[in-house]
Design an enzyme around this catalytic site. Structure first.
Site, PDB file in Angstrom:
ATOM      1  N   HIS A  27     -14.017   0.349 -12.061  1.00 58.10           N
ATOM      2  CA  HIS A  27     -13.352   0.280 -10.754  1.00 58.10           C
ATOM      3  C   HIS A  27     -14.313   0.231  -9.579  1.00 58.10           C
ATOM      4  O   HIS A  27     -13.868   0.254  -8.427  1.00 58.10           O
ATOM      5  CB  HIS A  27     -12.440   1.490 -10.546  1.00 58.10           C
ATOM      6  CG  HIS A  27     -11.266   1.531 -11.462  1.00 58.10           C
ATOM      7  ND1 HIS A  27     -10.044   0.984 -11.141  1.00 58.10           N
ATOM      8  CD2 HIS A  27     -11.133   2.043 -12.694  1.00 58.10           C
ATOM      9  CE1 HIS A  27      -9.205   1.173 -12.139  1.00 58.10           C
ATOM     10  NE2 HIS A  27      -9.842   1.820 -13.100  1.00 58.10           N
TER      11      HIS A  27
ATOM     12  N   LYS B 177      -6.755   4.163   4.331  1.00 56.20           N
ATOM     13  CA  LYS B 177      -7.488   4.212   3.070  1.00 56.20           C
ATOM     14  C   LYS B 177      -8.494   5.345   3.174  1.00 56.20           C
ATOM     15  O   LYS B 177      -8.673   5.920   4.252  1.00 56.20           O
ATOM     16  CB  LYS B 177      -8.217   2.891   2.823  1.00 56.20           C
ATOM     17  CG  LYS B 177      -9.001   2.402   4.063  1.00 56.20           C
ATOM     18  CD  LYS B 177      -9.685   1.071   3.831  1.00 56.20           C
ATOM     19  CE  LYS B 177      -8.774  -0.128   3.942  1.00 56.20           C
ATOM     20  NZ  LYS B 177      -8.475  -0.769   2.695  1.00 56.20           N
ATOM     21  N   ARG B 178      -9.158   5.697   2.060  1.00 55.80           N
ATOM     22  CA  ARG B 178     -10.213   6.690   2.134  1.00 55.80           C
ATOM     23  C   ARG B 178     -11.243   6.269   3.186  1.00 55.80           C
ATOM     24  O   ARG B 178     -11.465   5.078   3.410  1.00 55.80           O
ATOM     25  CB  ARG B 178     -10.885   6.855   0.761  1.00 55.80           C
ATOM     26  CG  ARG B 178     -10.056   7.623  -0.234  1.00 55.80           C
ATOM     27  CD  ARG B 178      -9.761   9.021   0.236  1.00 55.80           C
ATOM     28  NE  ARG B 178     -10.929   9.860   0.114  1.00 55.80           N
ATOM     29  CZ  ARG B 178     -11.125  10.732  -0.868  1.00 55.80           C
ATOM     30  NH1 ARG B 178     -10.205  10.893  -1.803  1.00 55.80           N
ATOM     31  NH2 ARG B 178     -12.214  11.469  -0.920  1.00 55.80           N
TER      32      ARG B 178
ATOM     33  N   LYS C  73       0.057  -3.690  -0.838  1.00 54.58           N
ATOM     34  CA  LYS C  73       1.258  -2.993  -0.355  1.00 54.58           C
ATOM     35  C   LYS C  73       1.625  -3.472   1.045  1.00 54.58           C
ATOM     36  O   LYS C  73       2.799  -3.705   1.357  1.00 54.58           O
ATOM     37  CB  LYS C  73       1.010  -1.471  -0.344  1.00 54.58           C
ATOM     38  CG  LYS C  73       0.818  -0.900  -1.744  1.00 54.58           C
ATOM     39  CD  LYS C  73       0.142   0.470  -1.760  1.00 54.58           C
ATOM     40  CE  LYS C  73      -0.352   0.778  -3.173  1.00 54.58           C
ATOM     41  NZ  LYS C  73      -1.241   1.951  -3.247  1.00 54.58           N
TER      42      LYS C  73
ATOM     43  N   LYS D  73     -16.036   0.724   3.564  1.00 54.93           N
ATOM     44  CA  LYS D  73     -14.735   0.199   4.002  1.00 54.93           C
ATOM     45  C   LYS D  73     -14.749  -0.160   5.492  1.00 54.93           C
ATOM     46  O   LYS D  73     -13.839  -0.788   6.002  1.00 54.93           O
ATOM     47  CB  LYS D  73     -13.626   1.210   3.699  1.00 54.93           C
ATOM     48  CG  LYS D  73     -13.422   1.442   2.187  1.00 54.93           C
ATOM     49  CD  LYS D  73     -12.354   2.482   1.919  1.00 54.93           C
ATOM     50  CE  LYS D  73     -12.263   2.910   0.457  1.00 54.93           C
ATOM     51  NZ  LYS D  73     -11.510   1.945  -0.380  1.00 54.93           N
TER      52      LYS D  73
ATOM     53  N   THR E  60      -5.761  -2.020  -3.239  1.00 54.43           N
ATOM     54  CA  THR E  60      -4.346  -2.155  -3.602  1.00 54.43           C
ATOM     55  C   THR E  60      -3.479  -1.914  -2.367  1.00 54.43           C
ATOM     56  O   THR E  60      -2.355  -2.416  -2.297  1.00 54.43           O
ATOM     57  CB  THR E  60      -3.952  -1.166  -4.723  1.00 54.43           C
ATOM     58  OG1 THR E  60      -4.495   0.122  -4.401  1.00 54.43           O
ATOM     59  CG2 THR E  60      -4.474  -1.623  -6.063  1.00 54.43           C
TER      60      THR E  60
HETATM   61  C1  26W Z   1     -17.205  10.322 -10.245  1.00 62.16           C
HETATM   62  C2  26W Z   1     -16.776  10.180  -8.819  1.00 62.16           C
HETATM   63  C3  26W Z   1     -15.860   9.014  -8.671  1.00 62.16           C
HETATM   64  C4  26W Z   1     -14.496   9.212  -8.724  1.00 62.16           C
HETATM   65  C5  26W Z   1     -13.646   8.140  -8.621  1.00 62.16           C
HETATM   66  C6  26W Z   1     -16.382   7.753  -8.518  1.00 62.16           C
HETATM   67  C7  26W Z   1     -15.530   6.684  -8.418  1.00 62.16           C
HETATM   68  C8  26W Z   1     -14.163   6.869  -8.471  1.00 62.16           C
HETATM   69  C9  26W Z   1     -13.198   5.699  -8.430  1.00 62.16           C
HETATM   70  C10 26W Z   1     -13.709   4.607  -9.341  1.00 62.16           C
HETATM   71  C11 26W Z   1     -12.987   5.214  -7.038  1.00 62.16           C
HETATM   72  C12 26W Z   1     -11.781   4.320  -6.906  1.00 62.16           C
HETATM   73  O1  26W Z   1     -10.683   4.794  -6.731  1.00 62.16           O
HETATM   74  N1  26W Z   1     -11.998   3.008  -6.960  1.00 62.16           N
HETATM   75  C13 26W Z   1     -10.971   2.086  -6.512  1.00 62.16           C
HETATM   76  O2  26W Z   1     -10.171   1.656  -7.597  1.00 62.16           O
HETATM   77  C14 26W Z   1      -9.085   0.873  -7.149  1.00 62.16           C
HETATM   78  C15 26W Z   1      -8.216   0.576  -8.348  1.00 62.16           C
HETATM   79  O3  26W Z   1      -8.845  -0.296  -9.222  1.00 62.16           O
HETATM   80  C16 26W Z   1      -9.588  -0.387  -6.467  1.00 62.16           C
HETATM   81  O4  26W Z   1      -8.491  -1.093  -5.961  1.00 62.16           O
HETATM   82  C17 26W Z   1     -10.543  -0.035  -5.327  1.00 62.16           C
HETATM   83  O5  26W Z   1     -11.121  -1.195  -4.796  1.00 62.16           O
HETATM   84  C18 26W Z   1     -11.629   0.897  -5.833  1.00 62.16           C
HETATM   85  O6  26W Z   1     -12.426   1.356  -4.758  1.00 62.16           O
END
Ligand code: 26W
Length: 823
Positions: A368, A560-561, A672, A566, A668
């Site tokens: 992701h 968004k975050r 929406k 971003k 995503t």
């Molecule tokens: C380990 C710390 C950590 C936790 C969560 C690192 C990374 C993440 C996720 C991978 C972050 C995340 O939510 N990524 C998002 O995933 C969405 C679903 O596929 C995408 O639409 C977003 O672009 C992406 O940033």
């Protein structure tokens, strides 16, 4: 149980008509909540409604389980550390088709529907995109009647609540279980031990082979909680199983007998911390011990459960990969790979080669993010201490893998170093992305560009070595949550116009709306819906923030975050540019704008928190400048969560998707917003590219460098100062922020943000994209004056978003990766 006694235990059928629902609610108010009619509160009503729904779900859930068993179907298990479900009352009522009956009953009792719904605590068991995607996937699996189950953690505290204190983010714990959770079924009998620590003993098994035993371990127990997941317009109800950590000993008898009561309960407290709280970071892997334990706790319990159910049914492990598929949602559950190997080797005594074949054929992995700081690695010494047997297995995997690589590329030591599962720089670390890749038969990206970048950059060596393993599965969103629930008036308008509701199950049918874009009467209705939603949002903002919005202004939204990539800061550079233009030219002919921000910053991410403060400081100045009036307002809506998203998205007219090209894997929220008729201003990043392709380039505001241009810019020693000196307006805006124009009480406050741009190399290339962004925003302003043309394009957005239903995404996973079929 005998046939006779089980038929005596048949429950009353739970019907969906109004009298049956009314009876259900009355009974639950009485017997479940335990209150007299005079005393009931909004929350009591919520509980009664939730239990009334739950009764109906339970029946269908059991039938679904039976159906899967009888048909002996192949199943998929979706392993995710995060499921960002949100509230369930409204969504379940809509999926079951009883929302209208509920509404009528509440009207009969003169109860306020939205006040009741607002008493439900969100299941905020996720950070953002990845967690919400998992929740959309569960909705689609059930709606498509596919046998898919989620596995996750029942965090006692979900995503923190965000408050603003003088414009700064403050975090507060999310005690979401305080009033009880009506959607869950505790399963105290479904309990597995999870082991940590200890040592590995080698011995000779009776079959003559060397075998390994992991002993002297500490135990934590994992207890299951189940949550029913209803599909839309189907009787299928799937399961989400969440694990909660329980101490293996309620009292440590030794200490207890010695008279140390506190010591005796200490172990209990320590082991129960494992499922205590969600890590609120979605962009950096911290390498913390507790997080590693959380990940292992989760996958160990899930695999024991999966393997147990499989063997109980088939009495063999040999057919595992024919009967189940396991999807890893990022690398967070990737320890499942060495764990399954361990079970197959040490408990089932399979040979390495056979165990490996079953493992690889079972797992697939979704990536992701390509941001380097988000890629998980775990220090070898930590693994050695907590999971010594897994470390052995990882080393053996690596040994065999690198042997194969060396065979294919003799003498290429550099390649071996790059591809190794272990990084050797400094403290040795296990690279979880490499581990997940090698242990899976398919690895997927979440949008076309992202998948291509995986092939070209992060996983280039792996793409060469395992051609065909990387595939694309562009993300999607469920239209049940993000249109049917979020936007009832638009849902109604679409259904009335098309004369059916099938489009909620086949979103490509929205294309039938295309001709209506040229129909003035329809445009009028579409605009009225948006206007209604804007007024609703303005009410909400007034309640939550005490600020009055002009509902006739352009609602410009970035939700968004908060993260540097971003580029909320780029949005602010435009806001300030626009502000100065309005301030200095009072008679300038423009359209009124309301710039809406919402999002949480990871608690340890100082720059992101400073961006929130800057948004609020700018808002303070702009919103109180009498020369501006209501031509420009800036607003930060605190505590962005699923419920807030449901309120903002239907009212949005402009959707900001402005990440540096090549950094946002998919996005995503972009889907929406466009589905709800917002026009996008965006870069060629993530799924924006595919959205633009679908809705048509004319109906999308594109700006900025593409991913290749960004990478060329960086190769050629990008100089942000060049842009700073070349552009007077940009220079003025940055100088205002740096000079304390928005923070007279602390003029240096935003220096770290300015430094990151001017002396820190501007990693996300805001300055390089600034001029084109301003140009594009001016185009937005121009178009907004022509409300007929704006509406026409908005309709074409909604009409052409069918591809982005998570039903399409899930069908692709089912066919190409899991090989599971409808039943
Ligand atoms: C380990 C710390 C950590 C936790 C969560 C690192 C990374 C993440 C996720 C991978 C972050 C995340 O939510 N990524 C998002 O995933 C969405 C679903 O596929 C995408 O639409 C977003 O672009 C992406 O940033």
């Amino acid at each position: 149980m005998t046939k006779r006694s089980s038929s005596l235990l048949k429950p009353t059928e739970q019907l969906l008509d109004k009298p049956a629902l009314r009876r259900g609610i009355a009974n639950h108010l009485h017997y479940t909540v335990g209150k007299d009619a005079e005393q009931v509160t909004d929350r009591d009503w919520f509980m009664a409604l939730a239990h009334t729904i739950r009764d109906r779900l339970t029946e269908r859930w059991m039938k679904t389980t039976r159906r899967y068993q009888e048909k002996d179907v192949k199943r998929v298990y979706y392993l995710s550390l995060e499921f960002l479900i949100g509230r369930s009352l409204n969504n379940s009522a809509l999926n079951l088709g009883i929302a209208e009956n509920f509404r009528q009953i509440l009207t009969e009792f003169e109860m306020n529907e939205s006040r009741i719904a607002d008493t439900e605590a969100e299941a905020a068991l996720g950070n953002g995109g990845l967690g919400r995607l998992a929740a959309c996937f569960l909705d689609s699996l059930a709606t498509l009647d596919l046998p898919g189950e989620g596995y996750g953690i029942r965090y006692e505290y979900g995503m923190f609540h965000q408050h603003l204190h003088q414009g700064w983010q403050r975090e507060q714990p999310d005690n979401w279980l305080r009033y009880g959770n009506p959607w869950e079924f505790p399963r105290p009998e479904i309990l597995y031990p999870v082991e940590f620590g200890g040592r590995v003993v080698e011995y000779r098994h009776e079959n003559g082979q060397a075998a390994h035993q992991w002993t002297d371990t500490e135990h934590v127990m994992a207890m299951a909680y189940d949550m029913p997941i209803p599909g839309y317009d189907t009787d299928t109800v799937n399961n989400l199983r969440l694990w909660s950590a329980k101490s293996s000993r309620d009292f440590d008898l030794e200490f207890f007998n010695a008279g140390d009561y506190i010591k005796a309960v200490e172990h209990k407290n320590l082991s129960e911390t494992l499922s205590k709280v969600l890590y609120p970071s979605d962009s950096t892997s911290l390498g913390r011990e507790l997080r590693l334990k959380q990940e292992y706790f989760f996958i160990s319990a899930s695999l024991q459960d999966i393997v147990h159910k499989h063997v109980q049914h088939y009495h063999t492990i040999e057919n595992l990969s024919h009967k189940i598929a396991i999807q890893l949602n990022d690398t967070h559950p990737a320890l499942a790979i060495p764990e399954l190997m361990r079970l197959l080797l040490d408990k089932f005594y399979l040979t390495w080669d056979r165990a490996w074949e079953l493992t690889v054929n079972t797992f697939s992995y979704t990536n992701h993010t390509l941001l380097p700081e988000a890629l998980e690695t775990w220090p070898v010494p930590l693994l050695e201490r907590l999971l010594p047997r897994h470390l052995q297995i990882i080393y053996e995997m690596n040994h065999r893998f690198l042997r194969d690589v060396a065979h294919r590329y003799p003498g290429d030591g550099e390649r071996l170093r790059r591809m190794s599962l272990i990084s050797e720089e400094g403290t040795k670390q296990v690279r979880m992305g490499h581990l997940a890749f090698v242990g899976s038969h398919r690895v997927n990206g979440v949008a076309q560009l992202h998948t291509q970048l995986m092939r070209d950059t992060t996983f280039a060596d792996f793409e060469q070595f395992f051609p065909q393993r990387i595939v694309n599965k562009t993300n999607g969103i469920t239209p049940r949550r993000w249109l049917n629930e979020a936007n009832p008036p638009l849902t109604q308008l679409i259904s009335d116009t098309l004369g059916h509701k099938h489009w909620l199950k086949d979103l490509t049918l929205l294309k039938q709306l295309i001709p209506f874009a040229d129909d003035a009467a329809f445009r009028q209705q579409f605009r009225a819906v948006k206007q209604h939603n804007k007024v609703q949002l303005a009410h909400f903002v007034q309640q939550r923030c005490g600020i009055i919005l002009n509902p006739h202004s352009l609602f410009d939204v970035q939700i968004k975050r908060i993260h540097e990539y971003k580029r909320q800061l780029l949005n602010l550079l435009h806001v300030v540019t626009h502000y100065v233009r309005l301030r200095d030219n009072p008679q300038i002919d423009t359209v009124a704008r309301t710039v809406i921000f919402a999002g949480k910053a990871a608690p340890g991410y100082a720059q992101a928190k400073l961006i929130i403060k800057l948004i609020n400081d700018i808002a303070d100045v702009v919103n109180h400048d009498p020369r501006i009036g209501d031509r420009l307002k800036v607003i930060f809506i605190p505590n962005y969560d699923v419920s807030t998203a449901l309120k903002i998205i239907p009212a949005a007219e402009l959707s900001q998707q402005i990440s540096t090209a090549g950094t946002e894997a998919s996005g995503t929220g972009n889907m929406k917003l466009a589905l709800n008729g917002a026009l996008t201003i965006g870069t060629l990043d993530g799924a924006n590219i595919e959205i633009r392709e679908e809705v048509g380039a004319d109906n999308f505001f594109i700006f900025g460098m593409n991913a290749e241009e960004i990478s060329a810019l960086k190769r050629n020693a990008y100089s942000p100062l060049f842009y700073y000196h070349a552009q007077a307006e940009l220079r003025m805006v940055l100088d205002m922020i740096a000079g304390g124009y928005f923070s007279p009480d602390a003029p240096d406050r935003f220096q770290p943000l300015i430094d990151a741009l001017l002396s820190g190399g501007d990693y996300y290339c805001l300055l390089a994209d600034y001029a084109d962004y301003i140009r594009c925003q001016n185009e937005v302003t121009q178009l907004y004056r022509d409300s007929e043309e704006w509406t026409r394009r908005a309709i074409l957005n909604t009409a052409n978003m069918g591809k982005f239903s998570s039903d399409r995404t899930i069908k692709e996973y089912a066919q190409d990766i899991w090989k599971i079929g409808e039943i």
